[in-house]
Design a protein around this motif. Sequence first.
Motif, short mmCIF file in Angstrom:
data_model
loop_
_atom_site.label_atom_id
_atom_site.label_comp_id
_atom_site.label_asym_id
_atom_site.label_seq_id
_atom_site.Cartn_x
_atom_site.Cartn_y
_atom_site.Cartn_z
N VAL A 155 -1.30 -10.32 5.26
CA VAL A 155 -0.89 -9.60 6.65
C VAL A 155 -2.01 -8.41 6.55
N VAL A 156 -1.61 -7.24 4.83
CA VAL A 156 -2.07 -5.58 4.42
C VAL A 156 -3.59 -6.20 4.59
N GLY A 157 -3.67 -6.84 3.97
CA GLY A 157 -5.21 -7.43 3.85
C GLY A 157 -6.31 -7.26 4.92
N ALA A 185 -6.78 -2.50 27.89
CA ALA A 185 -6.63 -1.49 27.52
C ALA A 185 -7.01 -1.52 26.08
N GLY A 186 -7.47 -0.27 24.95
CA GLY A 186 -7.71 -0.73 24.21
C GLY A 186 -6.54 -0.89 22.97
N ILE A 187 -6.63 -1.13 21.99
CA ILE A 187 -5.42 -1.15 20.79
C ILE A 187 -5.26 0.19 20.38
N SER A 188 -3.70 0.57 20.77
CA SER A 188 -3.78 1.78 19.55
C SER A 188 -3.68 2.24 18.34
N ASP A 189 -2.48 0.74 18.06
CA ASP A 189 -2.03 0.52 16.70
C ASP A 189 -1.69 -0.65 16.39
N PHE A 190 -1.88 -0.90 15.53
CA PHE A 190 -1.40 -2.17 14.50
C PHE A 190 -0.90 -2.25 13.40
N ASP A 191 0.64 -2.61 13.94
CA ASP A 191 1.87 -2.94 12.35
C ASP A 191 1.46 -4.03 11.81
N VAL A 192 2.51 -4.15 10.21
CA VAL A 192 2.92 -5.55 9.98
C VAL A 192 4.49 -4.97 10.27
N VAL A 193 4.97 -6.15 10.80
CA VAL A 193 6.32 -6.64 10.95
C VAL A 193 6.80 -7.40 9.54
N SER A 194 7.76 -6.61 8.98
CA SER A 194 8.87 -7.18 8.08
C SER A 194 10.19 -8.41 9.44
N GLY A 195 10.03 -9.41 8.96
CA GLY A 195 11.79 -10.09 9.58
C GLY A 195 12.00 -11.41 8.82
N TRP A 196 12.22 -12.00 9.33
CA TRP A 196 12.64 -13.88 9.27
C TRP A 196 12.03 -14.88 9.78
N HIS A 294 9.44 -2.11 11.20
CA HIS A 294 7.70 -1.88 11.04
C HIS A 294 7.35 -1.20 10.50
N PHE A 295 5.75 -1.67 10.35
CA PHE A 295 5.05 -0.92 9.37
C PHE A 295 3.50 -0.31 10.06
N SER A 296 3.26 0.67 10.78
CA SER A 296 1.75 1.36 11.20
C SER A 296 0.74 0.96 9.80
N PHE A 297 -0.15 0.62 10.48
CA PHE A 297 -1.29 1.08 9.35
C PHE A 297 -2.49 2.04 10.14
N LEU A 298 -2.81 1.82 11.75
CA LEU A 298 -3.78 2.53 11.89
C LEU A 298 -3.51 4.04 12.21
N ARG A 299 -1.97 4.35 12.91
CA ARG A 299 -1.81 5.61 12.93
C ARG A 299 -0.93 5.75 11.41
N ASP A 300 -0.85 5.44 10.43
CA ASP A 300 0.01 5.92 8.83
C ASP A 300 -1.31 7.13 8.33
N ASN A 327 0.96 0.47 -2.59
CA ASN A 327 2.84 1.42 -2.26
C ASN A 327 2.33 1.03 -1.10
N LYS A 328 2.02 1.02 -0.12
CA LYS A 328 2.15 0.53 1.48
C LYS A 328 2.73 -0.57 1.15
N MET A 329 2.01 -1.68 0.21
CA MET A 329 2.73 -2.30 0.72
C MET A 329 4.85 -3.35 -0.33
N GLU A 330 4.10 -2.22 -1.09
CA GLU A 330 5.92 -2.24 -1.81
C GLU A 330 7.18 -1.24 -0.48
N MET A 331 6.31 -0.30 -0.08
CA MET A 331 7.05 0.02 1.10
C MET A 331 7.61 -1.02 2.12
N ILE A 332 6.51 -1.85 2.67
CA ILE A 332 7.52 -2.60 2.86
C ILE A 332 8.26 -3.81 2.87
N LYS A 333 7.38 -4.35 1.50
CA LYS A 333 8.64 -5.47 0.74
C LYS A 333 9.78 -5.17 0.40
N GLY A 334 10.16 -3.10 -0.24
CA GLY A 334 11.52 -2.79 -0.75
C GLY A 334 11.52 -3.11 -2.21
#
Length: 386
Positions: A155-157, A185-196, A294-300, A327-334
């Motif tokens: 998902v990060v790639g 409507a245009g896409i304004s952001d895309f996030d990676v969501v962590s969950g289950w 949620h972890f924003s990519f486009l608006r980070d 570093n972004k991956m580690e932030m998402i993974k914790g």
Amino acid sequence: MPQIYLPAEKLDKCQACGKGNDLQLCSRCGEVAYCSTECQKTDWKNHKSSCKKTDRIDLSSFYPVLACIAESPRLQVRVIHIALKHKVINAPNPTTPAELLPDGTHARVVRLGEPVDSANRKPDQSHWWPKGITPKVRGKLFRRILREGNVLPIVVGICVSLMLRMYSSLNEEGGTRTRLRYRSAGISDFDVVSGWARVTADDRLVYILPDGSILHGQDPEEHYWIYFTTQKGETVYLDCNLFTFNMALGIMPQPYLAPQPAQIFPPIVPVCFWDRTMRKGVKGPLSLLTEVAHFSFLRDETLREALGPAVSDLYEIPMKTLDAIFNKMEMIKGKPVTQNEKDYMINVLQNGINFLGHAFDNGAWKKFPAQPSVAIEADPGELQDL
């Protein structure tokens, strides 16, 4: 200077007067809105320098490209899963119930025996799993195991490849750029969501190795997917990593491949795309996926700045840029990511750049089907009541 461009977050008021009624997008760029022709003419002197001809690609027809990006590194099989290197000696067929293991886990058990003789491989996989009831069942279990893991790198790639190839100055060569939209409507952001993910015991895989030790398969409680937000506040979900859990919905990939793809793709590539249509009459992804963060990519902003230098040469990405992504991956993974996860993300990113490049070259995306061909790789009898 190479850079990542940020689209407007919302288009809820007139660019000129600030009113919010009867808005129309600028037909050339789609990045600003006006309430009247008079306001558009008044604001042209300000808007002219940033207004560029923009092709807006509907995510509803484009998401199969993202599914192919996720699938491509799986076909390269750099690290072979241990269950594909040993013979399956039990019968984890679709009708076989889950088992209770000594550690209290309920799952579909795959017991492994002697190593597979690679010199005597058979097309129907009977050399690997003799007790599989049909070649189709054997092939599906093989692909479920092949597609296991590496959810976060995938998902990060995908998100980073979109930023570098679609939302950068590279995308403006030739005077026309492309941007994603969903419906009007245009896409304004895309996030990676962590969950289950909600997965039944019958759809979880656990492996018993030849020495008797237990290896758990992909963890549904550590799951990730992509969440798109439009400039109207609507949300769309994309998940390419549920096939291991027997969520066998997918698309037919042929229209989205280069004339001579590097890998031979399967007839169905797994992907779940939850949009407005999918939500009619159902609860949507929340019945299967539970969001935690949620972890924003486009608006980070930090990530955008780090990716800027990579736009100059997408095939020689600076180590400093890669470190920002890790570093972004580690932030998402914790927690720290492994070297294998880093290498896999780079592989996904390279495939993403190639697939997106093909989609944009000579306007290839304009020939994609308006409605992707959706299919289900079902177990025997699974669809008989539909």
